[in-house]
Design an enzyme around this catalytic site. Structure first.
Site, PDB file in Angstrom:
ATOM      1  N   LEU A 107       2.007   9.776   4.515  1.00  0.00           N
ATOM      2  CA  LEU A 107       2.245   9.974   5.910  1.00  0.00           C
ATOM      3  C   LEU A 107       3.184  11.434   6.099  1.00  0.00           C
ATOM      4  CD1 LEU A 107       3.942   6.467   6.654  1.00  0.00           C
ATOM      5  CD2 LEU A 107       1.717   7.459   7.476  1.00  0.00           C
ATOM      6  N   ASP A 108       2.929  12.172   6.788  1.00  0.00           N
ATOM      7  CA  ASP A 108       3.554  13.444   6.667  1.00  0.00           C
ATOM      8  C   ASP A 108       5.100  13.354   6.868  1.00  0.00           C
ATOM      9  OD1 ASP A 108       4.206  13.794   9.556  1.00  0.00           O
ATOM     10  OD2 ASP A 108       2.089  14.259   9.954  1.00  0.00           O
ATOM     11  N   ILE A 109       5.552  14.437   6.716  1.00  0.00           N
ATOM     12  CA  ILE A 109       7.359  14.340   6.760  1.00  0.00           C
ATOM     13  C   ILE A 109       8.041  14.013   7.996  1.00  0.00           C
ATOM     14  CG2 ILE A 109       7.533  17.073   7.303  1.00  0.00           C
ATOM     15  CD1 ILE A 109      10.002  16.902   5.423  1.00  0.00           C
ATOM     16  N   ASN A 110       7.274  14.027   9.161  1.00  0.00           N
ATOM     17  CA  ASN A 110       7.737  13.795  10.573  1.00  0.00           C
ATOM     18  C   ASN A 110       7.045  12.576  10.910  1.00  0.00           C
ATOM     19  OD1 ASN A 110       9.195  16.150  10.574  1.00  0.00           O
ATOM     20  ND2 ASN A 110       7.418  17.425  11.247  1.00  0.00           N
ATOM     21  N   THR A 111       6.327  11.658  10.154  1.00  0.00           N
ATOM     22  CA  THR A 111       5.953  10.377  10.310  1.00  0.00           C
ATOM     23  C   THR A 111       6.736   9.437   9.820  1.00  0.00           C
ATOM     24  OG1 THR A 111       3.764  11.368  10.739  1.00  0.00           O
ATOM     25  CG2 THR A 111       3.792   8.952  10.401  1.00  0.00           C
TER      26      THR A 111
END
Length: 286
Positions: A107-111
């Site tokens: 999951l990306d850093i903002n998810t």
């Protein structure tokens, strides 16, 4: 009987099978002191090193498959170590002896939201592989105007830089003004795929939360930054989903409740302690 090198490494917890294939291609793996190549097969009793470090191999019969469910907060990286010193999803996980946790996708850093970890690299690889068609569901907050024509486009397919992509299902969940919530389902995990699909329609994703992997949903009582180990029944649900033999043992006690209030409180206390230690470490570095 010999097995593919990447499969043996994945079972030993060195990483997912896909990661191990990348390592082998990059010349980072050696067998008996010689650089390994993709396609190499091993018996499982060789001296194998990854980046110069010996890998402790596991016989197939001795391997215990464990799976964690983690509620990832925004701001954490899906990597073991970040060169910029940012927190990672591995920081809070329980320590293992002779093995390590493998993330099932990223999951990306903002998810935020549901992220699975397992000690079985083969299970991780199959759960991630597009051929298995394992559904992922996300709650998405969109900023911008969305109409039915845009939704139909997203259902039928959008050509992205790495190929055509689409949502298998889109469900409207309400909103006000230019902020609207949708639940979307897809069965692959390309980099930033959910965000890129929405951005192709000139709208912005302002919040993204994974809420389901396969048929299993994020446990509602699991706080952000908290993890829980899945019981034998849940582990075998995922194994059956991707055509692996069932596990026969578990570290989770048979009579342990899945997620009662007392357990949830213990997890929250553990999360707060970790946050306090992290804040102290940050202050010392400054």
């Amino acid at each position: 009987m010999s097995e593919k090198l990447q499969k043996v490494l994945a079972r030993a917890g060195a990483g997912s099978r896909r990661e191990m294939e990348t390592y082998i291609s990059a010349g980072r793996v050696s067998v008996e002191g010689k650089t390994a190549y993709l396609g190499d097969r091993v018996e499982g009793n060789e001296l194998i090193r990854v980046d110069g470090h010996q890998v402790k191999l596991k016989p197939l019969a001795d391997d215990l498959c464990r799976v964690l469910m983690y509620n990832k907060p925004e701001g954490e990286m899906c990597t073991r170590k970040d060169p910029e010193g940012r927190p990672t999803v591995f920081d809070r996980l329980p320590k293992l002896d002779g093995s390590r946790w493998v993330a099932v996708g990223r999951l990306d850093i903002n998810t935020s939201g549901m992220l699975l970890f397992t000690t079985d690299g083969e299970l991780a690889n199959r759960l991630m592989h597009p051929s298995k068609q394992v559904e992922r569901e996300y709650a998405v907050r969109i900023f911008g105007e969305v109409n039915e024509a845009m939704l139909q486009t997203l259902r039928h397919g959008v050509k992205l830089e790495d190929g055509t992509a689409k949502f298998q299902k889109i469900t409207y969940k309400g909103g006000e003004g230019r902020n609207h919530w949708f639940h979307v389902v897809l069965s692959e995990g390309r980099n930033r795929e959910v965000r890129r699909l929405w951005e192709s329609q000139d709208v912005q994703v302002s919040r993204l939360i994974r809420v389901r992997y396969g048929d299993m949903e994020m446990k509602r009582q699991l706080p952000l930054g908290g993890w829980t180990e899945l019981n034998l029944q849940d582990v075998n649900y995922y194994r059956k989903l991707v055509d692996l033999e069932p596990e026969t043992q578990s570290k989770v006690k048979v009579d342990e409740k899945a997620m009662d209030n007392a357990k949830s409180r213990r997890i929250r206390r553990s999360v707060k302690k970790h946050q306090h230690r992290s804040q102290q470490a940050t202050r010392r570095r400054r």
